[in-house]
Design a protein around this motif. Structure first.
Motif, PDB file in Angstrom:
ATOM      1  N   VAL A  42       0.872  -1.171   0.000  1.00 13.34           N
ATOM      2  CA  VAL A  42       0.000   0.000   0.000  1.00 13.34           C
ATOM      3  C   VAL A  42       0.911   1.223   0.000  1.00 13.34           C
ATOM      4  O   VAL A  42       1.570   1.515   0.998  1.00 13.34           O
ATOM      5  CB  VAL A  42      -0.945   0.008   1.223  1.00 13.34           C
ATOM      6  CG1 VAL A  42      -1.864   1.230   1.171  1.00 13.34           C
ATOM      7  CG2 VAL A  42      -1.765  -1.282   1.282  1.00 13.34           C
ATOM      8  N   ASP A  43       0.974   1.914  -1.128  1.00 19.22           N
ATOM      9  CA  ASP A  43       1.857   3.071  -1.298  1.00 19.22           C
ATOM     10  C   ASP A  43       1.063   4.356  -1.090  1.00 19.22           C
ATOM     11  O   ASP A  43       0.582   4.959  -2.039  1.00 19.22           O
ATOM     12  CB  ASP A  43       2.493   3.043  -2.683  1.00 19.22           C
ATOM     13  CG  ASP A  43       3.504   4.158  -2.881  1.00 19.22           C
ATOM     14  OD1 ASP A  43       3.723   4.962  -1.945  1.00 19.22           O
ATOM     15  OD2 ASP A  43       4.089   4.221  -3.980  1.00 19.22           O
ATOM     16  N   MET A  44       0.934   4.761   0.168  1.00 17.40           N
ATOM     17  CA  MET A  44       0.125   5.944   0.473  1.00 17.40           C
ATOM     18  C   MET A  44       0.768   7.246   0.028  1.00 17.40           C
ATOM     19  O   MET A  44       0.068   8.235  -0.157  1.00 17.40           O
ATOM     20  CB  MET A  44      -0.202   5.994   1.969  1.00 17.40           C
ATOM     21  CG  MET A  44      -1.282   5.027   2.375  1.00 17.40           C
ATOM     22  SD  MET A  44      -2.826   5.218   1.432  1.00 17.40           S
ATOM     23  CE  MET A  44      -3.283   6.890   1.859  1.00 17.40           C
ATOM     24  N   ARG A  45       2.071   7.272  -0.184  1.00 17.86           N
ATOM     25  CA  ARG A  45       2.697   8.513  -0.659  1.00 17.86           C
ATOM     26  C   ARG A  45       2.129   8.906  -2.010  1.00 17.86           C
ATOM     27  O   ARG A  45       2.053  10.085  -2.337  1.00 17.86           O
ATOM     28  CB  ARG A  45       4.214   8.370  -0.716  1.00 17.86           C
ATOM     29  CG  ARG A  45       4.829   8.387   0.659  1.00 17.86           C
ATOM     30  CD  ARG A  45       6.330   8.223   0.610  1.00 17.86           C
ATOM     31  NE  ARG A  45       6.838   7.973   1.940  1.00 17.86           N
ATOM     32  CZ  ARG A  45       6.973   6.775   2.486  1.00 17.86           C
ATOM     33  NH1 ARG A  45       6.640   5.707   1.822  1.00 17.86           N
ATOM     34  NH2 ARG A  45       7.465   6.649   3.700  1.00 17.86           N
ATOM     35  N   LYS A  46       1.714   7.911  -2.770  1.00 15.69           N
ATOM     36  CA  LYS A  46       1.090   8.192  -4.069  1.00 15.69           C
ATOM     37  C   LYS A  46      -0.158   9.057  -3.891  1.00 15.69           C
ATOM     38  O   LYS A  46      -0.472   9.878  -4.746  1.00 15.69           O
ATOM     39  CB  LYS A  46       0.744   6.869  -4.745  1.00 15.69           C
ATOM     40  CG  LYS A  46       0.192   7.016  -6.131  1.00 15.69           C
ATOM     41  CD  LYS A  46       0.328   5.727  -6.881  1.00 15.69           C
ATOM     42  CE  LYS A  46      -0.278   5.723  -8.241  1.00 15.69           C
ATOM     43  NZ  LYS A  46      -0.394   6.947  -8.953  1.00 15.69           N
ATOM     44  N   LEU A  47      -0.838   8.899  -2.749  1.00 21.45           N
ATOM     45  CA  LEU A  47      -2.067   9.664  -2.527  1.00 21.45           C
ATOM     46  C   LEU A  47      -1.903  10.823  -1.549  1.00 21.45           C
ATOM     47  O   LEU A  47      -2.591  11.829  -1.680  1.00 21.45           O
ATOM     48  CB  LEU A  47      -3.182   8.731  -2.054  1.00 21.45           C
ATOM     49  CG  LEU A  47      -3.641   7.729  -3.117  1.00 21.45           C
ATOM     50  CD1 LEU A  47      -4.682   6.786  -2.552  1.00 21.45           C
ATOM     51  CD2 LEU A  47      -4.164   8.441  -4.360  1.00 21.45           C
ATOM     52  N   THR A  48      -1.019  10.711  -0.567  1.00 21.37           N
ATOM     53  CA  THR A  48      -0.862  11.842   0.361  1.00 21.37           C
ATOM     54  C   THR A  48      -0.312  13.065  -0.360  1.00 21.37           C
ATOM     55  O   THR A  48      -0.493  14.188   0.097  1.00 21.37           O
ATOM     56  CB  THR A  48       0.048  11.497   1.562  1.00 21.37           C
ATOM     57  OG1 THR A  48       1.340  11.115   1.091  1.00 21.37           O
ATOM     58  CG2 THR A  48      -0.563  10.403   2.420  1.00 21.37           C
ATOM     59  N   LEU A  49       0.336  12.835  -1.499  1.00 19.41           N
ATOM     60  CA  LEU A  49       0.884  13.923  -2.300  1.00 19.41           C
ATOM     61  C   LEU A  49       0.042  14.209  -3.547  1.00 19.41           C
ATOM     62  O   LEU A  49       0.493  14.893  -4.459  1.00 19.41           O
ATOM     63  CB  LEU A  49       2.326  13.587  -2.693  1.00 19.41           C
ATOM     64  CG  LEU A  49       3.286  13.483  -1.509  1.00 19.41           C
ATOM     65  CD1 LEU A  49       4.588  12.816  -1.915  1.00 19.41           C
ATOM     66  CD2 LEU A  49       3.533  14.857  -0.909  1.00 19.41           C
ATOM     67  N   ASP A  50      -1.191  13.732  -3.564  1.00 21.92           N
ATOM     68  CA  ASP A  50      -2.099  13.880  -4.709  1.00 21.92           C
ATOM     69  C   ASP A  50      -3.188  14.905  -4.358  1.00 21.92           C
ATOM     70  O   ASP A  50      -3.817  14.806  -3.308  1.00 21.92           O
ATOM     71  CB  ASP A  50      -2.722  12.519  -5.016  1.00 21.92           C
ATOM     72  CG  ASP A  50      -3.568  12.517  -6.267  1.00 21.92           C
ATOM     73  OD1 ASP A  50      -4.581  13.257  -6.304  1.00 21.92           O
ATOM     74  OD2 ASP A  50      -3.253  11.753  -7.193  1.00 21.92           O
ATOM     75  N   HIS A  51      -3.419  15.846  -5.261  1.00 23.80           N
ATOM     76  CA  HIS A  51      -4.395  16.911  -5.001  1.00 23.80           C
ATOM     77  C   HIS A  51      -5.817  16.391  -4.782  1.00 23.80           C
ATOM     78  O   HIS A  51      -6.612  17.017  -4.101  1.00 23.80           O
ATOM     79  CB  HIS A  51      -4.393  17.931  -6.146  1.00 23.80           C
ATOM     80  CG  HIS A  51      -5.017  17.408  -7.406  1.00 23.80           C
ATOM     81  ND1 HIS A  51      -4.344  16.580  -8.290  1.00 23.80           N
ATOM     82  CD2 HIS A  51      -6.255  17.569  -7.908  1.00 23.80           C
ATOM     83  CE1 HIS A  51      -5.149  16.276  -9.286  1.00 23.80           C
ATOM     84  NE2 HIS A  51      -6.308  16.851  -9.084  1.00 23.80           N
ATOM     85  N   ARG A  52      -6.140  15.229  -5.343  1.00 29.41           N
ATOM     86  CA  ARG A  52      -7.486  14.683  -5.157  1.00 29.41           C
ATOM     87  C   ARG A  52      -7.675  14.120  -3.764  1.00 29.41           C
ATOM     88  O   ARG A  52      -8.768  14.189  -3.196  1.00 29.41           O
ATOM     89  CB  ARG A  52      -7.765  13.575  -6.182  1.00 29.41           C
ATOM     90  CG  ARG A  52      -7.762  14.044  -7.625  1.00 29.41           C
ATOM     91  CD  ARG A  52      -7.717  12.871  -8.575  1.00 29.41           C
ATOM     92  NE  ARG A  52      -6.509  12.089  -8.302  1.00 29.41           N
ATOM     93  CZ  ARG A  52      -6.361  10.798  -8.610  1.00 29.41           C
ATOM     94  NH1 ARG A  52      -7.334  10.140  -9.194  1.00 29.41           N
ATOM     95  NH2 ARG A  52      -5.240  10.169  -8.330  1.00 29.41           N
TER      96      ARG A  52
END
Length: 192
Positions: A42-52
């Motif tokens: 689970v690569d949350m950095r992909k989403l914690t750094l995503d504007h959405r």
């Protein structure tokens, strides 16, 4: 399973769960920071750094820690906690209880003021340690150790995704409250 405090926040949580399932769960052969092997990551950095995702993360995590009494700042071990702390700080600025953010370096700086905790002054203050995903809890506990050396009072660890692999027990053994916004059941994954 955690449920958000309002229907709007639960909608944010479900939106984030869908984003994680669609864009942040990778299947294959992985080695986790703990050294354990896993068939998904689970690569949350992909989403914690995503504007959405970042605004939802800020609202969800702020809601998750809403009942932790007397906290003035949030943060954790750099790099995973940094965007979460910023999202929470920005969302909290819209409330009657704004929170500051801090960053815990993996090691103290060897120049300048030589600090390991940057940002908000945490000495004598109640704080919450944030983490994107947690396997063993060791990253959060490293942050807790540094914060305690700075005179802070860490009272809780709050994670976006709990992998259900022992982090909760390790954190609670240190006398800290454990809070998780999403777990593997929410994501339809099995603990590994």
């Amino acid at each position: 399973m955690t449920v958000a405090s309002t229907p709007a926040l639960e909608a944010d949580r479900q939106y984030l769960i869908a984003l994680i399932q669609d864009e942040a769960v990778f299947h294959g052969d992985f080695t986790l920071s703990s050294g354990k092997k896993a068939t998904y990551y689970v690569d949350m950095r992909k989403l914690t750094l995503d504007h959405r995702a970042a605004p939802s993360i800020g609202r969800i995590m702020l809601d998750l820690i809403r009942d932790v009494d007397g906290i003035v700042a949030v943060g954790g071990l750099t790099l995973g906690a940094d965007p979460i702390a910023n999202a929470v700080m920005h969302e909290s600025a819209r409330t009657h209880m704004p929170l500051d953010a801090f960053v815990v370096r993996k090691e103290p700086k060897d120049h300048g003021r030589g600090r390991q905790v940057e940002g908000a002054d945490v000495a004598g203050k109640r704080v919450v340690v944030l983490e994107d995903t947690s396997t063993t809890g060791q990253s959060a506990l490293k942050a807790v150790e540094a914060l305690r050396r700075e005179g802070a009072e860490p009272v809780a660890v709050a994670v976006i995704v709990d992998r259900k692999t022992g982090a909760q027990a390790a954190v609670e053994a240190e006398g800290l409250q454990w809070l998780a916004a999403i777990d593997l059941d929410d994501l339809g994954l099995e603990p590994q």
